[in-house]
Design a protein around this motif. Structure first.
Motif, PDB file in Angstrom:
ATOM      1  N   GLU A  90       0.819  -1.208   0.000  1.00 35.91           N
ATOM      2  CA  GLU A  90       0.000   0.000   0.000  1.00 35.91           C
ATOM      3  C   GLU A  90       0.855   1.261   0.000  1.00 35.91           C
ATOM      4  OE1 GLU A  90      -3.371   0.716  -0.021  1.00 35.91           O
ATOM      5  OE2 GLU A  90      -3.603  -1.365  -0.651  1.00 35.91           O
ATOM      6  N   VAL A  91       1.962   1.219   0.718  1.00 30.52           N
ATOM      7  CA  VAL A  91       2.795   2.413   0.862  1.00 30.52           C
ATOM      8  C   VAL A  91       3.337   2.882  -0.490  1.00 30.52           C
ATOM      9  CG1 VAL A  91       5.000   1.246   1.300  1.00 30.52           C
ATOM     10  CG2 VAL A  91       4.547   3.447   2.358  1.00 30.52           C
ATOM     11  N   LEU A  92       3.495   1.967  -1.429  1.00 25.52           N
ATOM     12  CA  LEU A  92       4.025   2.333  -2.741  1.00 25.52           C
ATOM     13  C   LEU A  92       2.982   3.011  -3.623  1.00 25.52           C
ATOM     14  CD1 LEU A  92       6.308  -0.722  -3.636  1.00 25.52           C
ATOM     15  CD2 LEU A  92       6.941   1.479  -2.633  1.00 25.52           C
ATOM     16  N   LYS A  93       1.733   3.007  -3.186  1.00 21.71           N
ATOM     17  CA  LYS A  93       0.706   3.731  -3.939  1.00 21.71           C
ATOM     18  C   LYS A  93       0.879   5.241  -3.774  1.00 21.71           C
ATOM     19  CE  LYS A  93      -2.641  -0.039  -3.797  1.00 21.71           C
ATOM     20  NZ  LYS A  93      -3.968  -0.513  -3.341  1.00 21.71           N
ATOM     21  N   GLY A  94       1.716   5.628  -2.823  1.00 18.26           N
ATOM     22  CA  GLY A  94       2.044   7.038  -2.651  1.00 18.26           C
ATOM     23  C   GLY A  94       3.327   7.412  -3.376  1.00 18.26           C
TER      24      GLY A  94
ATOM     25  N   PHE B  44      23.627   4.399  -2.688  1.00 19.33           N
ATOM     26  CA  PHE B  44      22.645   4.359  -3.770  1.00 19.33           C
ATOM     27  C   PHE B  44      21.490   5.271  -3.399  1.00 19.33           C
ATOM     28  CE2 PHE B  44      21.350   1.166  -0.742  1.00 19.33           C
ATOM     29  CZ  PHE B  44      19.966   1.191  -0.729  1.00 19.33           C
ATOM     30  N   GLU B  45      20.508   5.384  -4.300  1.00 24.13           N
ATOM     31  CA  GLU B  45      19.308   6.143  -4.016  1.00 24.13           C
ATOM     32  C   GLU B  45      18.085   5.286  -4.318  1.00 24.13           C
ATOM     33  OE1 GLU B  45      19.323   9.613  -6.476  1.00 24.13           O
ATOM     34  OE2 GLU B  45      19.078   8.482  -8.349  1.00 24.13           O
ATOM     35  N   MET B  46      16.959   5.668  -3.720  1.00 26.82           N
ATOM     36  CA  MET B  46      15.747   4.895  -3.928  1.00 26.82           C
ATOM     37  C   MET B  46      14.524   5.792  -3.839  1.00 26.82           C
ATOM     38  SD  MET B  46      15.628   2.874  -0.258  1.00 26.82           S
ATOM     39  CE  MET B  46      14.221   1.867  -0.712  1.00 26.82           C
ATOM     40  N   GLU B  47      13.422   5.329  -4.390  1.00 23.66           N
ATOM     41  CA  GLU B  47      12.159   6.047  -4.352  1.00 23.66           C
ATOM     42  C   GLU B  47      11.752   6.367  -2.918  1.00 23.66           C
ATOM     43  OE1 GLU B  47       8.251   7.406  -4.319  1.00 23.66           O
ATOM     44  OE2 GLU B  47       9.692   7.498  -5.963  1.00 23.66           O
ATOM     45  N   ARG B  48      11.369   7.615  -2.706  1.00 27.25           N
ATOM     46  CA  ARG B  48      11.026   8.101  -1.369  1.00 27.25           C
ATOM     47  C   ARG B  48       9.971   7.245  -0.663  1.00 27.25           C
ATOM     48  NH1 ARG B  48       8.881  14.241   0.047  1.00 27.25           N
ATOM     49  NH2 ARG B  48       8.045  13.780   2.116  1.00 27.25           N
ATOM     50  N   SER B  49       8.891   6.904  -1.365  1.00 26.56           N
ATOM     51  CA  SER B  49       7.798   6.187  -0.715  1.00 26.56           C
ATOM     52  C   SER B  49       8.187   4.785  -0.280  1.00 26.56           C
ATOM     53  CB  SER B  49       6.584   6.116  -1.647  1.00 26.56           C
ATOM     54  OG  SER B  49       6.852   5.317  -2.786  1.00 26.56           O
ATOM     55  N   ALA B  50       9.292   4.258  -0.829  1.00 29.87           N
ATOM     56  CA  ALA B  50       9.721   2.901  -0.495  1.00 29.87           C
ATOM     57  C   ALA B  50      10.644   2.836   0.710  1.00 29.87           C
ATOM     58  CB  ALA B  50      10.418   2.268  -1.698  1.00 29.87           C
ATOM     59  N   THR B  51      11.183   3.972   1.130  1.00 27.08           N
ATOM     60  CA  THR B  51      12.187   3.938   2.203  1.00 27.08           C
ATOM     61  C   THR B  51      11.680   3.304   3.505  1.00 27.08           C
ATOM     62  OG1 THR B  51      11.670   6.268   2.724  1.00 27.08           O
ATOM     63  CG2 THR B  51      13.574   5.841   1.292  1.00 27.08           C
ATOM     64  N   PRO B  52      10.398   3.496   3.902  1.00 24.31           N
ATOM     65  CA  PRO B  52       9.956   2.839   5.133  1.00 24.31           C
ATOM     66  C   PRO B  52       9.938   1.315   5.038  1.00 24.31           C
ATOM     67  CG  PRO B  52       8.495   4.667   4.585  1.00 24.31           C
ATOM     68  CD  PRO B  52       9.366   4.419   3.388  1.00 24.31           C
TER      69      PRO B  52
ATOM     70  N   LYS C  13      -4.437  14.051   1.542  1.00 16.03           N
ATOM     71  CA  LYS C  13      -3.088  13.498   1.533  1.00 16.03           C
ATOM     72  C   LYS C  13      -3.103  12.052   2.009  1.00 16.03           C
ATOM     73  CE  LYS C  13       0.722  15.439   2.754  1.00 16.03           C
ATOM     74  NZ  LYS C  13       1.477  15.346   1.497  1.00 16.03           N
ATOM     75  N   GLN C  14      -2.206  11.265   1.426  1.00 14.72           N
ATOM     76  CA  GLN C  14      -2.131   9.862   1.839  1.00 14.72           C
ATOM     77  C   GLN C  14      -1.594   9.738   3.262  1.00 14.72           C
ATOM     78  OE1 GLN C  14       1.127   7.470   0.516  1.00 14.72           O
ATOM     79  NE2 GLN C  14      -0.120   5.659   0.178  1.00 14.72           N
ATOM     80  N   THR C  15      -0.680  10.641   3.631  1.00  9.81           N
ATOM     81  CA  THR C  15      -0.049  10.574   4.947  1.00  9.81           C
ATOM     82  C   THR C  15      -0.571  11.673   5.873  1.00  9.81           C
ATOM     83  OG1 THR C  15       1.788  11.958   4.191  1.00  9.81           O
ATOM     84  CG2 THR C  15       2.052   9.584   3.961  1.00  9.81           C
ATOM     85  N   PHE C  16      -1.015  11.289   7.045  1.00 12.71           N
ATOM     86  CA  PHE C  16      -1.465  12.201   8.095  1.00 12.71           C
ATOM     87  C   PHE C  16      -2.451  13.251   7.566  1.00 12.71           C
ATOM     88  CE2 PHE C  16       2.809  10.690   9.045  1.00 12.71           C
ATOM     89  CZ  PHE C  16       2.607  10.084  10.273  1.00 12.71           C
TER      90      PHE C  16
ATOM     91  N   ASP D 252       2.252   4.361  12.177  1.00 14.37           N
ATOM     92  CA  ASP D 252       0.929   3.872  12.543  1.00 14.37           C
ATOM     93  C   ASP D 252      -0.038   4.137  11.398  1.00 14.37           C
ATOM     94  OD1 ASP D 252       0.123   6.583  12.739  1.00 14.37           O
ATOM     95  OD2 ASP D 252       0.612   6.655  14.869  1.00 14.37           O
ATOM     96  N   ALA D 253      -1.321   3.907  11.623  1.00 13.21           N
ATOM     97  CA  ALA D 253      -2.312   3.994  10.552  1.00 13.21           C
ATOM     98  C   ALA D 253      -2.391   5.393   9.949  1.00 13.21           C
ATOM     99  CB  ALA D 253      -3.681   3.566  11.075  1.00 13.21           C
ATOM    100  N   ARG D 254      -2.094   6.424  10.743  1.00 10.65           N
ATOM    101  CA  ARG D 254      -2.183   7.792  10.235  1.00 10.65           C
ATOM    102  C   ARG D 254      -1.177   8.077   9.136  1.00 10.65           C
ATOM    103  NH1 ARG D 254      -1.311  10.847  15.759  1.00 10.65           N
ATOM    104  NH2 ARG D 254       0.334   9.286  15.745  1.00 10.65           N
ATOM    105  N   ALA D 255      -0.075   7.327   9.118  1.00 11.56           N
ATOM    106  CA  ALA D 255       0.985   7.550   8.141  1.00 11.56           C
ATOM    107  C   ALA D 255       0.611   7.028   6.758  1.00 11.56           C
ATOM    108  CB  ALA D 255       2.288   6.905   8.611  1.00 11.56           C
ATOM    109  N   GLY D 256      -0.444   6.235   6.659  1.00 14.78           N
ATOM    110  CA  GLY D 256      -0.852   5.679   5.382  1.00 14.78           C
ATOM    111  C   GLY D 256      -0.048   4.443   5.029  1.00 14.78           C
ATOM    112  N   GLY D 257      -0.684   3.503   4.364  1.00 13.62           N
ATOM    113  CA  GLY D 257       0.012   2.276   3.991  1.00 13.62           C
ATOM    114  C   GLY D 257       0.155   1.322   5.153  1.00 13.62           C
ATOM    115  N   GLU D 258       1.113   0.400   5.036  1.00 13.00           N
ATOM    116  CA  GLU D 258       1.311  -0.619   6.062  1.00 13.00           C
ATOM    117  C   GLU D 258       1.748  -0.004   7.390  1.00 13.00           C
ATOM    118  OE1 GLU D 258       1.419  -2.469   2.145  1.00 13.00           O
ATOM    119  OE2 GLU D 258       2.436  -0.730   2.993  1.00 13.00           O
ATOM    120  N   THR D 259       1.256  -0.533   8.476  1.00 10.22           N
ATOM    121  CA  THR D 259       1.687  -0.086   9.800  1.00 10.22           C
ATOM    122  C   THR D 259       2.890  -0.915  10.250  1.00 10.22           C
ATOM    123  OG1 THR D 259       0.151  -1.601  10.902  1.00 10.22           O
ATOM    124  CG2 THR D 259      -0.644   0.626  10.428  1.00 10.22           C
ATOM    125  N   GLY D 260       3.649  -0.362  11.199  1.00  9.83           N
ATOM    126  CA  GLY D 260       4.795  -1.066  11.742  1.00  9.83           C
ATOM    127  C   GLY D 260       6.078  -0.875  10.953  1.00  9.83           C
TER     128      GLY D 260
END
Length: 324
Positions: free
Chosen positions: A102-106, A123-131, A166-169, A223-231
């Motif tokens: 889910e987090v990658l939908k952002g 290296f570098e990576m897509e921002r939404s994937a870092t979590p 917004k997807q996050t918060f 948590d859930a407010r951040a959007g996408g998977e929790t934890g």
């Protein structure tokens, strides 16, 4: 529930500390695989076991060891950052195609840098994937304020409300200016860019009035407010700026991320903090502002020492200097 300042700090810096309970800390780490890059001995992040199991890891560039709970991006010993970045991009493209997270939908089309020991750019990576990988990310937060005299009673803060789409918060309160630092970006230039993009503040105003005042570090568990998977884990370094504005200058939404700006007294900001209305890391930035401006002091705050310590966590992973 009214939240104390320490409650708010703990809500942002949520990953456990080894010295609080070593046995619990060791047991807790069993929930994660450590993230590595071949040729680098350091642990770069923690990936939840459930994420490791769900990922479709391309076999030609990943080594997964269930016994040692490690995930390693495998590249030639003489690989350049671009080669590692390409392998990561291939992995993430496959995950997006499979609709795995889910987090990658952002997806932001913004690249974040990943560093090894000594600030080596790996290296570098897509921002939404870092979590998903639990790697350290870098950003800037600025508090814009108006103050007519040295008395803090005259101090007023510009507080934006995040878009409810917004997807996050969504809909939470934010700092006046905030954003992530892309690969190769310096903190001050990031503040200038974000101020223009998010608050319609002219470049010359920010360059003349933004002052580097602090740096905050924490290890957030989403948590859930951040959007996408929790934890998912989000260790972050935030460079902090104060921007004293003339009363005639008004921040205004410039993109879809901000709904509106309020010019609040300190008491209004305190009330919103106590009600838990601020995004977690924005709450700690505001607490840091209160400390530096003498609003929160050792005489008025019983948890002052712990708050100070928790705002400046020594992160578990390599970090980089952004000195020019």
């Amino acid at each position: 529930m009214v939240k104390s300042y320490l409650d708010l700090v703990k809500e942002c810096d949520t990953f456990p500390y080894y010295h609080d309970d070593p046995e619990f800390y060791k047991e807790h780490l069993a929930n994660y695989h450590s993230f590595h890059v071949s040729g680098c001995k350091a642990v770069l992040g923690y990936i939840p076991n459930a994420v490791v199991e769900k990922f479709s890891w391309p076999e030609h560039c990943w080594a997964i060891d269930a016994a040692t709970r490690t995930v390693t991006l495998v590249a030639p010993q003489d690989a350049m950052p671009e080669q590692r970045s390409d392998l990561m991009a291939e992995t993430l493209a496959q995950a997006v195609k499979g609709d795995d997270f889910e987090v990658l939908k952002g997806w932001r089309n913004e690249k974040y840098p990943i560093y090894g020991p000594g600030g080596q750019f790996l290296f570098e990576m897509e921002r939404s994937a870092t979590p998903l990988f639990g790697v350290v990310s870098y950003g800037v937060h600025a508090t814009c304020y108006v103050q007519d005299s040295d008395d803090t009673s005259s101090l007023r803060l510009w507080v934006p409300r995040r878009s409810r789409n917004k997807q996050t918060f969504p809909g939470m309160l934010d700092n006046s200016v905030a954003g992530g630092m892309a690969t190769g970006e310096r903190p001050f230039e990031c503040v200038v860019r974000e101020a223009m993009e998010e608050a319609s503040l002219p470049e010359d105003v920010i360059r003349a009035n933004a002052t580097a005042v602090s740096c905050i570090t924490y290890h957030y568990v989403r948590d859930a407010r951040a959007g996408g998977e929790t934890g998912l884990l989000q260790p972050e370094v935030e460079y902090i700026y104060d921007v004293k504005l003339d009363a005639s200058i008004t921040p205004k939404p410039c993109d879809s991320e901000v709904e509106e700006f309020y010019l609040w007294t300190v008491d209004q900001a305190k009330e919103a903090l106590a009600n838990g209305e601020f995004k977690p890391n924005c709450a700690v930035v505001l607490i840091d502002f209160f400390i530096r401006h003498g609003i929160l002091t050792p005489e008025t705050e019983p948890d002052y020492l712990e708050i100070i310590a928790r705002l400046h966590r020594r992160l578990e992973f390599p970090t980089a200097s952004h000195a020019t």
